[in-house]
Write a protein that holds these residues in place. Sequence first.
Motif, PDB file in Angstrom:
ATOM      1  N   LEU A  66      -5.178 -60.217 -44.940  1.00 30.16           N
ATOM      2  CA  LEU A  66      -5.349 -60.097 -46.383  1.00 30.16           C
ATOM      3  C   LEU A  66      -4.320 -59.185 -47.046  1.00 30.16           C
ATOM      4  N   PRO A  67      -4.035 -57.973 -46.516  1.00 29.56           N
ATOM      5  CA  PRO A  67      -3.017 -57.142 -47.185  1.00 29.56           C
ATOM      6  C   PRO A  67      -1.642 -57.810 -47.226  1.00 29.56           C
ATOM      7  N   LEU A  68      -1.325 -58.577 -46.186  1.00 29.44           N
ATOM      8  CA  LEU A  68      -0.053 -59.301 -46.176  1.00 29.44           C
ATOM      9  C   LEU A  68      -0.042 -60.349 -47.272  1.00 29.44           C
ATOM     10  N   LEU A  69      -1.163 -61.046 -47.465  1.00 30.63           N
ATOM     11  CA  LEU A  69      -1.261 -62.041 -48.534  1.00 30.63           C
ATOM     12  C   LEU A  69      -1.087 -61.388 -49.902  1.00 30.63           C
ATOM     13  N   VAL A  70      -1.694 -60.230 -50.091  1.00 28.50           N
ATOM     14  CA  VAL A  70      -1.546 -59.497 -51.364  1.00 28.50           C
ATOM     15  C   VAL A  70      -0.079 -59.162 -51.622  1.00 28.50           C
ATOM     16  N   SER A  97       0.152 -60.277 -60.322  1.00 27.94           N
ATOM     17  CA  SER A  97       0.458 -58.855 -60.508  1.00 27.94           C
ATOM     18  C   SER A  97      -0.678 -58.021 -59.936  1.00 27.94           C
ATOM     19  N   THR A  98      -0.384 -56.749 -59.679  1.00 28.00           N
ATOM     20  CA  THR A  98      -1.437 -55.865 -59.182  1.00 28.00           C
ATOM     21  C   THR A  98      -2.536 -55.681 -60.224  1.00 28.00           C
ATOM     22  N   LYS A  99      -2.162 -55.765 -61.503  1.00 31.69           N
ATOM     23  CA  LYS A  99      -3.166 -55.637 -62.572  1.00 31.69           C
ATOM     24  C   LYS A  99      -4.162 -56.789 -62.504  1.00 31.69           C
ATOM     25  N   SER A 100      -3.649 -58.023 -62.350  1.00 35.87           N
ATOM     26  CA  SER A 100      -4.550 -59.186 -62.289  1.00 35.87           C
ATOM     27  C   SER A 100      -5.392 -59.151 -61.018  1.00 35.87           C
ATOM     28  N   LEU A 101      -4.815 -58.671 -59.913  1.00 36.76           N
ATOM     29  CA  LEU A 101      -5.582 -58.548 -58.672  1.00 36.76           C
ATOM     30  C   LEU A 101      -6.683 -57.501 -58.813  1.00 36.76           C
ATOM     31  N   SER A 102      -6.365 -56.408 -59.495  1.00 34.01           N
ATOM     32  CA  SER A 102      -7.379 -55.369 -59.723  1.00 34.01           C
ATOM     33  C   SER A 102      -8.517 -55.892 -60.590  1.00 34.01           C
ATOM     34  N   GLN A 103      -8.157 -56.643 -61.627  1.00 30.50           N
ATOM     35  CA  GLN A 103      -9.187 -57.198 -62.506  1.00 30.50           C
ATOM     36  C   GLN A 103     -10.056 -58.224 -61.780  1.00 30.50           C
ATOM     37  N   LEU A 138      -8.750 -52.992 -46.422  1.00 28.55           N
ATOM     38  CA  LEU A 138      -7.385 -53.492 -46.217  1.00 28.55           C
ATOM     39  C   LEU A 138      -6.819 -54.073 -47.507  1.00 28.55           C
ATOM     40  N   PHE A 139      -7.670 -54.767 -48.264  1.00 25.42           N
ATOM     41  CA  PHE A 139      -7.241 -55.286 -49.560  1.00 25.42           C
ATOM     42  C   PHE A 139      -6.805 -54.148 -50.478  1.00 25.42           C
ATOM     43  N   GLU A 140      -7.589 -53.068 -50.515  1.00 23.29           N
ATOM     44  CA  GLU A 140      -7.236 -51.922 -51.360  1.00 23.29           C
ATOM     45  C   GLU A 140      -5.937 -51.280 -50.884  1.00 23.29           C
ATOM     46  N   LEU A 148      -3.103 -53.404 -51.958  1.00 20.92           N
ATOM     47  CA  LEU A 148      -2.906 -53.258 -53.399  1.00 20.92           C
ATOM     48  C   LEU A 148      -2.095 -52.007 -53.711  1.00 20.92           C
ATOM     49  N   ILE A 149      -2.345 -50.929 -52.973  1.00 21.36           N
ATOM     50  CA  ILE A 149      -1.584 -49.682 -53.182  1.00 21.36           C
ATOM     51  C   ILE A 149      -0.108 -49.898 -52.861  1.00 21.36           C
ATOM     52  N   VAL A 150       0.165 -50.553 -51.727  1.00 19.02           N
ATOM     53  CA  VAL A 150       1.560 -50.820 -51.348  1.00 19.02           C
ATOM     54  C   VAL A 150       2.205 -51.767 -52.346  1.00 19.02           C
ATOM     55  N   ALA A 151       1.442 -52.750 -52.829  1.00 21.38           N
ATOM     56  CA  ALA A 151       1.976 -53.703 -53.808  1.00 21.38           C
ATOM     57  C   ALA A 151       2.354 -52.998 -55.105  1.00 21.38           C
ATOM     58  N   ARG A 152       1.583 -51.993 -55.508  1.00 18.53           N
ATOM     59  CA  ARG A 152       1.920 -51.227 -56.719  1.00 18.53           C
ATOM     60  C   ARG A 152       3.253 -50.505 -56.538  1.00 18.53           C
ATOM     61  N   LEU A 153       3.498 -49.990 -55.343  1.00 17.32           N
ATOM     62  CA  LEU A 153       4.779 -49.331 -55.069  1.00 17.32           C
ATOM     63  C   LEU A 153       5.930 -50.331 -55.161  1.00 17.32           C
ATOM     64  N   ILE A 154       5.692 -51.560 -54.656  1.00 16.53           N
ATOM     65  CA  ILE A 154       6.722 -52.603 -54.746  1.00 16.53           C
ATOM     66  C   ILE A 154       7.001 -52.950 -56.200  1.00 16.53           C
TER      67      ILE A 154
END
Length: 244
Positions: free
Chosen positions: A171-175, A185-191, A225-227, A230-236
């Motif tokens: 899952l984190p790889l998919l994110v 976007s991380t915003k849409s994933l968070s929502q 793992l999803f969270e 998401l943290i790493v994706a925000r850094l990207i």
Amino acid sequence: MTQLNNNEQSFISHLEALRKTLIHSIASVALLSPIGFFLAPRCLGFLIQKTLPQSIEKLHYFSPMEVFIIQLKAGVIIALILAFPYIAYQFKNFLEPALYENEKRLLRLSAAFSVILFILGGVFCLFVILPMVMNFSASFSTPQLEATISMENYINLVAALILGFGIMFQLPLLVLILVKLGLMSTKSLSQARPYIIVGILTVAAILTPPDILSQLMLGIPTWLLFEGGLIVARLIESNRDSNS
């Protein structure tokens, strides 16, 4: 008409490439199956030693061929695990011709990390989750109530949990892939977090035996793992925005 013929030829060539990929993948499992059959008794012994609590001294079998059939199944599973890196490599080669160069680099990294995450999921399940599940099962034993666990039921549980954790650890790889390609976007994933959590629990219920403990044991780490993804994706995202 020429354009139609070209499209048909392209479609046929893709089907042929997919056929070869599947044949190579199945052949790799078949070639490694003798090794899997040879390792199966040792792996099963190690598995039982590491996951069974002391209160459950032994497993039981209830038909003459049950253990042999289980060893055959275990051999195929071991062969599939051993062949997984090669299978991932084959599917990478199948997908690469349709991708741009930057997407090819992402695919190579994704294939490598997919193998690593699958192994991590299996190891986490084997050394953390399975002992907890078996200890929980043993906790119901009383002087009047004794656990009699069949070899078949035990192996089915182990296979379902290890496969489930290996899949859900992707899952984190998919994110990261979705964010890296700009598909989400991380915003849409968070929502969408509430819906994603429901989806995680639903998939966990499908991949695990029908008991709430196994489902939560898979669902909660997957949500964490999803969270993390998401943290790493925000850094990207922030790094991409600063470079643009």
